[in-house]
Enzyme design. Structure first.
Site, PDB file in Angstrom:
ATOM      1  N   ARG A 146      24.671  -0.634   4.359  1.00  0.00           N
ATOM      2  CA  ARG A 146      24.121  -2.131   4.589  1.00  0.00           C
ATOM      3  C   ARG A 146      22.861  -1.911   5.444  1.00  0.00           C
ATOM      4  NH1 ARG A 146      28.653  -5.202   3.612  1.00  0.00           N
ATOM      5  NH2 ARG A 146      28.780  -5.886   1.865  1.00  0.00           N
ATOM      6  N   LYS A 189       7.706  -0.565   4.560  1.00  0.00           N
ATOM      7  CA  LYS A 189       7.876  -0.669   2.915  1.00  0.00           C
ATOM      8  C   LYS A 189       8.517   0.725   2.520  1.00  0.00           C
ATOM      9  CE  LYS A 189       4.002  -3.473   1.210  1.00  0.00           C
ATOM     10  NZ  LYS A 189       2.949  -3.653   0.377  1.00  0.00           N
ATOM     11  N   GLU A 205      -6.509   6.701   1.807  1.00  0.00           N
ATOM     12  CA  GLU A 205      -6.089   5.580   2.393  1.00  0.00           C
ATOM     13  C   GLU A 205      -6.876   5.233   3.882  1.00  0.00           C
ATOM     14  OE1 GLU A 205      -4.062   3.577   0.883  1.00  0.00           O
ATOM     15  OE2 GLU A 205      -2.499   4.677  -0.242  1.00  0.00           O
ATOM     16  N   LYS A 244      -3.582  -0.278  10.626  1.00  0.00           N
ATOM     17  CA  LYS A 244      -2.280  -0.721   9.884  1.00  0.00           C
ATOM     18  C   LYS A 244      -1.347  -1.646  10.689  1.00  0.00           C
ATOM     19  CE  LYS A 244       1.144   0.099   6.340  1.00  0.00           C
ATOM     20  NZ  LYS A 244       1.735   0.891   5.399  1.00  0.00           N
ATOM     21  N   GLU A 254       4.256  -9.214   3.792  1.00  0.00           N
ATOM     22  CA  GLU A 254       3.323  -9.408   2.879  1.00  0.00           C
ATOM     23  C   GLU A 254       3.165 -11.077   2.473  1.00  0.00           C
ATOM     24  OE1 GLU A 254       2.207  -6.011   0.584  1.00  0.00           O
ATOM     25  OE2 GLU A 254       1.839  -7.592  -1.061  1.00  0.00           O
ATOM     26  N   ARG A 296      -1.333  -8.894   4.632  1.00  0.00           N
ATOM     27  CA  ARG A 296      -0.885  -7.571   4.224  1.00  0.00           C
ATOM     28  C   ARG A 296      -1.462  -7.080   3.051  1.00  0.00           C
ATOM     29  NH1 ARG A 296       4.543  -4.261   6.085  1.00  0.00           N
ATOM     30  NH2 ARG A 296       4.033  -2.390   4.731  1.00  0.00           N
ATOM     31  N   ASN A 324      -3.517  -3.400  -0.224  1.00  0.00           N
ATOM     32  CA  ASN A 324      -3.315  -2.974  -1.338  1.00  0.00           C
ATOM     33  C   ASN A 324      -4.791  -2.857  -2.204  1.00  0.00           C
ATOM     34  OD1 ASN A 324      -0.646  -2.328  -1.880  1.00  0.00           O
ATOM     35  ND2 ASN A 324      -0.520  -4.637  -1.718  1.00  0.00           N
ATOM     36  N   HIS A 339      -5.219  -0.821  -5.276  1.00  0.00           N
ATOM     37  CA  HIS A 339      -4.005  -0.339  -5.808  1.00  0.00           C
ATOM     38  C   HIS A 339      -3.389  -0.862  -6.985  1.00  0.00           C
ATOM     39  CE1 HIS A 339      -3.875   1.530  -1.808  1.00  0.00           C
ATOM     40  NE2 HIS A 339      -2.733   1.928  -1.933  1.00  0.00           N
ATOM     41  N   HIS A 356      -2.200   1.954  -9.446  1.00  0.00           N
ATOM     42  CA  HIS A 356      -0.803   1.983  -9.945  1.00  0.00           C
ATOM     43  C   HIS A 356      -0.762   2.081 -11.412  1.00  0.00           C
ATOM     44  CE1 HIS A 356       1.109   0.235  -6.056  1.00  0.00           C
ATOM     45  NE2 HIS A 356       0.768   1.591  -5.827  1.00  0.00           N
ATOM     46  N   HIS A 363      -1.258  10.003  -5.976  1.00  0.00           N
ATOM     47  CA  HIS A 363      -1.419   8.471  -5.619  1.00  0.00           C
ATOM     48  C   HIS A 363      -2.843   8.331  -4.770  1.00  0.00           C
ATOM     49  CE1 HIS A 363      -0.371   4.690  -4.152  1.00  0.00           C
ATOM     50  NE2 HIS A 363      -0.657   4.836  -2.917  1.00  0.00           N
TER      51      HIS A 363
HETATM   52  P1  NAD Z   1       4.074  13.560  -1.328  1.00  0.00           P
HETATM   53  O1  NAD Z   1       5.078  12.982  -0.530  1.00  0.00           O
HETATM   54  O2  NAD Z   1       4.677  13.894  -2.622  1.00  0.00           O
HETATM   55  O3  NAD Z   1       3.622  14.774  -0.750  1.00  0.00           O
HETATM   56  C1  NAD Z   1       2.428  15.525  -1.242  1.00  0.00           C
HETATM   57  C2  NAD Z   1       2.911  16.991  -1.616  1.00  0.00           C
HETATM   58  O4  NAD Z   1       2.567  17.688  -0.264  1.00  0.00           O
HETATM   59  C3  NAD Z   1       4.027  17.239  -1.759  1.00  0.00           C
HETATM   60  O5  NAD Z   1       4.250  18.507  -2.702  1.00  0.00           O
HETATM   61  C4  NAD Z   1       4.722  17.934  -0.694  1.00  0.00           C
HETATM   62  O6  NAD Z   1       5.940  18.844  -0.713  1.00  0.00           O
HETATM   63  C5  NAD Z   1       3.693  18.494  -0.055  1.00  0.00           C
HETATM   64  N1  NAD Z   1       3.704  18.674   1.584  1.00  0.00           N
HETATM   65  C6  NAD Z   1       4.038  17.644   2.579  1.00  0.00           C
HETATM   66  N2  NAD Z   1       3.830  17.758   3.855  1.00  0.00           N
HETATM   67  C7  NAD Z   1       3.137  19.346   3.677  1.00  0.00           C
HETATM   68  C8  NAD Z   1       2.714  19.964   4.590  1.00  0.00           C
HETATM   69  N3  NAD Z   1       2.614  19.413   5.763  1.00  0.00           N
HETATM   70  N4  NAD Z   1       2.302  21.289   4.078  1.00  0.00           N
HETATM   71  C9  NAD Z   1       2.272  21.309   2.794  1.00  0.00           C
HETATM   72  N5  NAD Z   1       2.560  20.549   1.791  1.00  0.00           N
HETATM   73  C10 NAD Z   1       3.118  19.453   2.265  1.00  0.00           C
HETATM   74  O7  NAD Z   1       2.758  12.556  -1.441  1.00  0.00           O
HETATM   75  P2  NAD Z   1       2.203  11.639  -0.284  1.00  0.00           P
HETATM   76  O8  NAD Z   1       0.718  11.408  -0.589  1.00  0.00           O
HETATM   77  O9  NAD Z   1       2.317  11.953   1.156  1.00  0.00           O
HETATM   78  O10 NAD Z   1       2.650  10.065  -0.719  1.00  0.00           O
HETATM   79  C11 NAD Z   1       2.432   9.482  -1.860  1.00  0.00           C
HETATM   80  C12 NAD Z   1       3.561   8.448  -2.024  1.00  0.00           C
HETATM   81  O11 NAD Z   1       3.526   7.414  -0.807  1.00  0.00           O
HETATM   82  C13 NAD Z   1       3.497   7.598  -3.325  1.00  0.00           C
HETATM   83  O12 NAD Z   1       4.831   7.483  -3.921  1.00  0.00           O
HETATM   84  C14 NAD Z   1       3.089   6.347  -2.954  1.00  0.00           C
HETATM   85  O13 NAD Z   1       3.598   5.388  -3.465  1.00  0.00           O
HETATM   86  C15 NAD Z   1       3.817   6.376  -1.378  1.00  0.00           C
HETATM   87  N6  NAD Z   1       3.150   5.171  -0.539  1.00  0.00           N
HETATM   88  C16 NAD Z   1       3.881   4.255   0.179  1.00  0.00           C
HETATM   89  C17 NAD Z   1       3.343   3.797   1.325  1.00  0.00           C
HETATM   90  C18 NAD Z   1       4.367   2.480   1.963  1.00  0.00           C
HETATM   91  O14 NAD Z   1       3.446   1.886   2.769  1.00  0.00           O
HETATM   92  N7  NAD Z   1       5.557   2.695   2.043  1.00  0.00           N
HETATM   93  C19 NAD Z   1       1.860   3.635   1.260  1.00  0.00           C
HETATM   94  C20 NAD Z   1       1.336   4.504   0.544  1.00  0.00           C
HETATM   95  C21 NAD Z   1       1.644   5.504  -0.303  1.00  0.00           C
HETATM   96  N1  GLY Z   2       0.702   0.560   1.847  1.00  0.00           N
HETATM   97  C1  GLY Z   2       0.663  -0.880   1.781  1.00  0.00           C
HETATM   98  C2  GLY Z   2       1.486  -1.603   2.768  1.00  0.00           C
HETATM   99  O1  GLY Z   2       1.937  -0.968   3.467  1.00  0.00           O
HETATM  100  O2  GLY Z   2       1.366  -2.903   2.626  1.00  0.00           O
END
Ligand code: NAD
Ligand code: GLY
Length: 371
Positions: A126, A148, A190, A232, A242, A246, A250, A253, A257, A271
């Protein structure tokens, strides 16, 4: 490392407040930073094979030096890890480590790992505390801050998740040196987003510094991370769950998506790449609706084109996409109300706005022309 090179941005959320530390060498200090908050914790690290191979030794050395015990679960890189199977595997592994409520989960990777590990930490027993150590530009400027967490489902991206704030974020600028250019560009989407939402001066700065950021120049990256995290944090502090503002984060987005869902989550469309195209399309649709000027929409598209994004959906991987499918994905978006679409559109550069009850006929006509 000179500790003066580290800047700390607070995220003030009452009992859930935390700091985002930004600067070079933070990985080497992770052990002492974490021990200062949770000296007796056992750690369950979640990472992917790429990050672990490149930077795992530095993290392990730092935790060893601080005397913190840890075990790690390492998943395959890529969006596919943000799945029911991925969540089950990570949760079972963390339980297998014998983590208790007072222990700690470490999300060590990009946004995929942050979303997956944060979700696992949020539901495990939990709720267990977690620390974000974001290693992509995208994760440092966006996903590691704000709490998030989510996995994807057949019904769409990020459909299953919860709000679970980290207790600390360590954004080490030096870790970004190993990031491929394509991933840095994805992060840039972003970053420029914050300018497009409410800060025209930052949009101009992003345009000037696009090449340096995407090339991985440390000073440009660090400045971009700092400005983005502050932007942010302001939004998250004002509207943590949100209820209103907030949603502006998006921008583009809902388009993005939908493209990602159509392209499949196999790495063909990242992404951030989808967000780059989605923001250009959000501005063009805003102009079509008469919300913003055609000149602003053209300027946004030109900025994203110049940074190397594909801003025409019909040129994205796997295109052309089915318009019916795109609309179905958009209807499934979490912001939809009573079956009616909500989109984040814009009245101009730096003037994003939430539009509820979007005219679906106009959207369909627009998508048909653009896709
Ligand atoms: P990711 O986590 O897939 O990383 C991208 C690639 O880079 C992967 O292959 C990873 O192994 C590699 N990598 C990571 N760090 C590295 C480094 N220092 N050197 C070399 N390679 C490295 O992708 P991302 O773009 O970081 O994240 C995308 C995800 O984030 C999506 O799923 C998206 O929905 C999510 N997201 C979430 C939020 C939120 O607020 N929670 C906001 C924006 C995006
Ligand atoms: N990436 C959108 C949010 O955190 O609200």
């Amino acid at each position: 490392m000179n500790p003066d090179q580290v800047t700390r941005a607070p995220v003030n959320l009452g009992a859930r407040s935390y700091e985002v530390a930004i600067g070079p060498g933070l990985l080497a200090r992770a052990g002492s930073e974490i021990a200062a908050l949770k000296p007796k914790a056992r750690l369950g690290i979640v990472s992917d094979t790429t990050v672990w191979a490149l930077h795992g030794a530095a993290l392990r050395a730092s935790l060893d030096a601080a005397g913190l015990p840890y075990q790690a679960v390492i998943v395959s890189p890529g969006e596919a890890a943000k799945s029911w199977d991925g969540l089950r595997d990570v949760c079972e592994a963390l339980l297998g480590f014998g983590l208790e409520r007072g222990d700690l989960v470490i999300a060590f990777g990009g946004g995929v790992i942050g979303d997956l590990a944060g979700f696992a930490a949020g539901v495990l027993k939990r709720g267990i505390d977690f620390v974000q150590i974001p290693t992509t530009l995208l994760a440092q400027v966006d996903s590691s801050v704000g709490g998030k967490t989510a996995i994807d489902a057949a019904g769409g991206k990020n459909m299953i998740g919860l709000f679970h704030q980290p207790i600390l974020v360590l954004a080490d600028s030096a870790v970004l040196a190993t990031l491929p250019e394509r991933e840095r560009r994805a992060g840039y989407a972003e970053i420029i987003k914050y300018g497009l939402i409410d800060d025209p001066a930052f949009f101009a700065w992003c345009r000037e510094n696009a090449a340096a950021i995407i090339a991985g120049e440390t000073s440009a990256n660090t400045a971009a991370v700092m400005a983005s995290v502050q932007a942010k944090a302001r939004v998250v502090v004002a509207d943590e769950r949100e209820g209103g503002a907030r949603a502006l984060l998006n921008l583009g987005h809902t388009f993005a998506h939908a493209y990602e869902s159509e392209a499949g989550f196999d790495g063909g469309l990242l992404h951030g790449e989808a967000v780059g195209c989605g923001m250009a399309q959000a501005f063009l649709f805003s102009a079509r609706l008469g919300l913003c000027s055609a000149a602003d929409a053209a300027e946004v598209r030109a900025a994203l084109d110049a940074a190397g994004f594909i801003t025409a959906p019909h040129r994205l991987p796997g295109a052309p996409y089915s318009i019916d499918q795109l609309i179905a994905h958009m209807r499934a978006d979490k912001k939809a109300e009573a079956g009616r679409l909500t989109l984040i559109l814009a009245r101009g550069i730096g003037a994003a706005t939430v539009v509820k009850g979007v005219d679906e006929t106009a959207l369909r006509a627009f998508l048909t022309e653009e896709t």
